[in-house]
Write an enzyme that holds these catalytic residues in place. Structure first.
Site, PDB file in Angstrom:
ATOM      1  N   ASN A   9      24.079  38.917  32.990  1.00 35.59           N
ATOM      2  CA  ASN A   9      24.530  37.814  33.645  1.00 35.59           C
ATOM      3  C   ASN A   9      23.747  36.830  33.817  1.00 35.59           C
ATOM      4  O   ASN A   9      22.511  36.969  34.561  1.00 35.59           O
ATOM      5  CB  ASN A   9      24.875  38.359  35.263  1.00 35.59           C
ATOM      6  CG  ASN A   9      25.355  36.971  36.229  1.00 35.59           C
ATOM      7  OD1 ASN A   9      25.640  36.201  35.684  1.00 35.59           O
ATOM      8  ND2 ASN A   9      25.414  37.495  37.377  1.00 35.59           N
ATOM      9  N   LYS A  11      23.964  33.627  34.828  1.00 37.00           N
ATOM     10  CA  LYS A  11      23.865  32.948  36.094  1.00 37.00           C
ATOM     11  C   LYS A  11      23.973  31.398  35.706  1.00 37.00           C
ATOM     12  O   LYS A  11      24.589  30.965  34.629  1.00 37.00           O
ATOM     13  CB  LYS A  11      22.951  33.121  37.100  1.00 37.00           C
ATOM     14  CG  LYS A  11      22.960  34.763  37.606  1.00 37.00           C
ATOM     15  CD  LYS A  11      22.120  35.024  38.595  1.00 37.00           C
ATOM     16  CE  LYS A  11      22.064  36.500  39.003  1.00 37.00           C
ATOM     17  NZ  LYS A  11      21.328  37.119  40.220  1.00 37.00           N
ATOM     18  N   HIS A  94      30.817  38.712  42.740  1.00 36.96           N
ATOM     19  CA  HIS A  94      29.367  38.836  42.780  1.00 36.96           C
ATOM     20  C   HIS A  94      28.891  38.314  44.269  1.00 36.96           C
ATOM     21  O   HIS A  94      29.373  37.403  44.777  1.00 36.96           O
ATOM     22  CB  HIS A  94      28.758  37.855  41.580  1.00 36.96           C
ATOM     23  CG  HIS A  94      27.459  38.041  41.501  1.00 36.96           C
ATOM     24  ND1 HIS A  94      26.397  37.808  42.023  1.00 36.96           N
ATOM     25  CD2 HIS A  94      26.697  38.890  40.625  1.00 36.96           C
ATOM     26  CE1 HIS A  94      25.300  37.881  41.845  1.00 36.96           C
ATOM     27  NE2 HIS A  94      25.485  38.611  40.896  1.00 36.96           N
ATOM     28  N   GLU A  96      26.562  36.482  45.234  1.00 34.58           N
ATOM     29  CA  GLU A  96      26.448  35.138  45.269  1.00 34.58           C
ATOM     30  C   GLU A  96      27.730  34.289  45.511  1.00 34.58           C
ATOM     31  O   GLU A  96      27.631  33.223  46.311  1.00 34.58           O
ATOM     32  CB  GLU A  96      25.582  34.736  44.137  1.00 34.58           C
ATOM     33  CG  GLU A  96      24.065  35.050  43.880  1.00 34.58           C
ATOM     34  CD  GLU A  96      23.336  35.309  42.653  1.00 34.58           C
ATOM     35  OE1 GLU A  96      22.378  35.743  42.592  1.00 34.58           O
ATOM     36  OE2 GLU A  96      24.209  34.682  41.647  1.00 34.58           O
ATOM     37  N   GLU A 166      25.693  46.334  43.146  1.00 38.29           N
ATOM     38  CA  GLU A 166      24.684  45.421  43.291  1.00 38.29           C
ATOM     39  C   GLU A 166      24.085  45.436  44.761  1.00 38.29           C
ATOM     40  O   GLU A 166      24.730  44.824  45.397  1.00 38.29           O
ATOM     41  CB  GLU A 166      24.824  44.054  42.805  1.00 38.29           C
ATOM     42  CG  GLU A 166      26.449  43.725  43.164  1.00 38.29           C
ATOM     43  CD  GLU A 166      26.318  42.021  43.081  1.00 38.29           C
ATOM     44  OE1 GLU A 166      25.642  41.406  42.324  1.00 38.29           O
ATOM     45  OE2 GLU A 166      27.379  41.599  43.968  1.00 38.29           O
ATOM     46  N   GLY A 172      17.377  39.666  42.387  1.00 40.99           N
ATOM     47  CA  GLY A 172      16.447  38.796  42.186  1.00 40.99           C
ATOM     48  C   GLY A 172      15.366  38.828  42.827  1.00 40.99           C
ATOM     49  O   GLY A 172      14.418  37.820  42.937  1.00 40.99           O
ATOM     50  N   SER A 212      17.748  43.702  40.104  1.00 35.61           N
ATOM     51  CA  SER A 212      16.572  43.670  39.413  1.00 35.61           C
ATOM     52  C   SER A 212      16.382  44.780  38.211  1.00 35.61           C
ATOM     53  O   SER A 212      15.341  45.370  38.170  1.00 35.61           O
ATOM     54  CB  SER A 212      15.412  43.833  40.504  1.00 35.61           C
ATOM     55  OG  SER A 212      15.383  42.978  41.317  1.00 35.61           O
TER      56      SER A 212
END
Length: 250
Positions: A9, A11, A94, A96, A166, A172, A212
């Site tokens: 991904n 991003k 996701h 985010e 996730e 991150g 991560s």
């Protein structure tokens, strides 16, 4: 036997011209794969992926999709458009998107339906924030999210759906769940899928770990029986680390 999937991904990183160079190098250096590789770049990069990766073992897809089929929805990208570009996968739900854009489980379910209508496999993301894990409520929270995001979603077969766990606190941050933590959650997810779709179906759905993932921890994660690959963020941006993940996956 579930085939390992390594999905990168990207991003909001890389321009189309930067991606072209990256794809060309990947094509040149790609080892023979028993596992499956996919790259999920930003929308403007997808035509480049189609051009450069078309005759390789590497699939590609999108990071999001509209819940609408078509119409006056400024800024939206439909599943039909993604299909025309040859996308094999698209991420939905996701963390985010849920956090910054207020996406609900119901909206995620609609997006998954649009993808399935066009023969694109959703990579459906679920996972808990740190405060939920610290309260000991990670499993019920994540399973509620999973069930809500699959409401009315009827994949034609187990290969047509991928789940990505996730843990939000690991994305991150450099932190990651232990392999044992990931396995426990993946087991719970597979059990919930079995209750929803039946055991035969659930046993063949791939469940990825995302949070991560890197070449140092990937082998240990893959050693867990219910971890079927990774949804990889930062480690997928550097070609060397992405290739290292593919070598680990086999």
């Amino acid at each position: 036997m579930r085939r390992v999937l390594v999905a990168g991904n990207w991003k909001m990183h890389k321009t189309p011209s930067e991606a072209r160079v990256w794809f060309a190098e990947l094509k040149r250096l790609l080892p023979p794969l028993q596992s499956e590789a996919a790259v999920l770049p930003a929308f403007p990069i997808l035509p480049v992926a189609k051009e450069v990766l078309a005759e390789t073992q590497v699939g590609y897809g999108a990071q999001d999709v509209s819940a609408h089929k078509e119409g006056a929805y400024t800024g939206e990208v439909s599943a039909r458009m993604l299909s025309d570009l040859g996308c094999r996968y698209a991420i939905v739900g996701h963390s985010e998107r849920r956090r910054y854009h207020g996406e609900t489980d119901a909206l995620v379910a609609e997006k998954a339906k649009r993808l399935l209508e066009e023969g694109i496999t959703p990579i459906l993301c679920v996972g808990e924030p740190l405060e939920v894990r610290e309260k000991g409520e990670a499993v019920p929270y994540t399973l509620r999210q999973l069930r809500g995001s699959l409401e009315g979603v009827e994949p034609p077969g187990p290969e047509a759906l991928v789940i990505a766990y996730e843990p939000v606190w690991a994305i991150g941050t450099g932190k990651n769940a232990t392999p044992e933590d990931a396995e426990a959650m993946h087991q719970a997810i597979r059990k919930a899928l079995s209750e929803r779709y039946g055991e035969a179906f659930a046993s063949r759905v791939r469940i990825l770990y995302g949070g991560s993932v890197n070449p140092k921890n990937f082998a240990d994660l893959l050693s867990m029986p219910n971890v079927d690959g990774g949804l990889v963020g930062g480690a997928s941006l550097e070609l060397e680390s992405f290739l290292a993940l593919l070598r680990i996956a086999g």
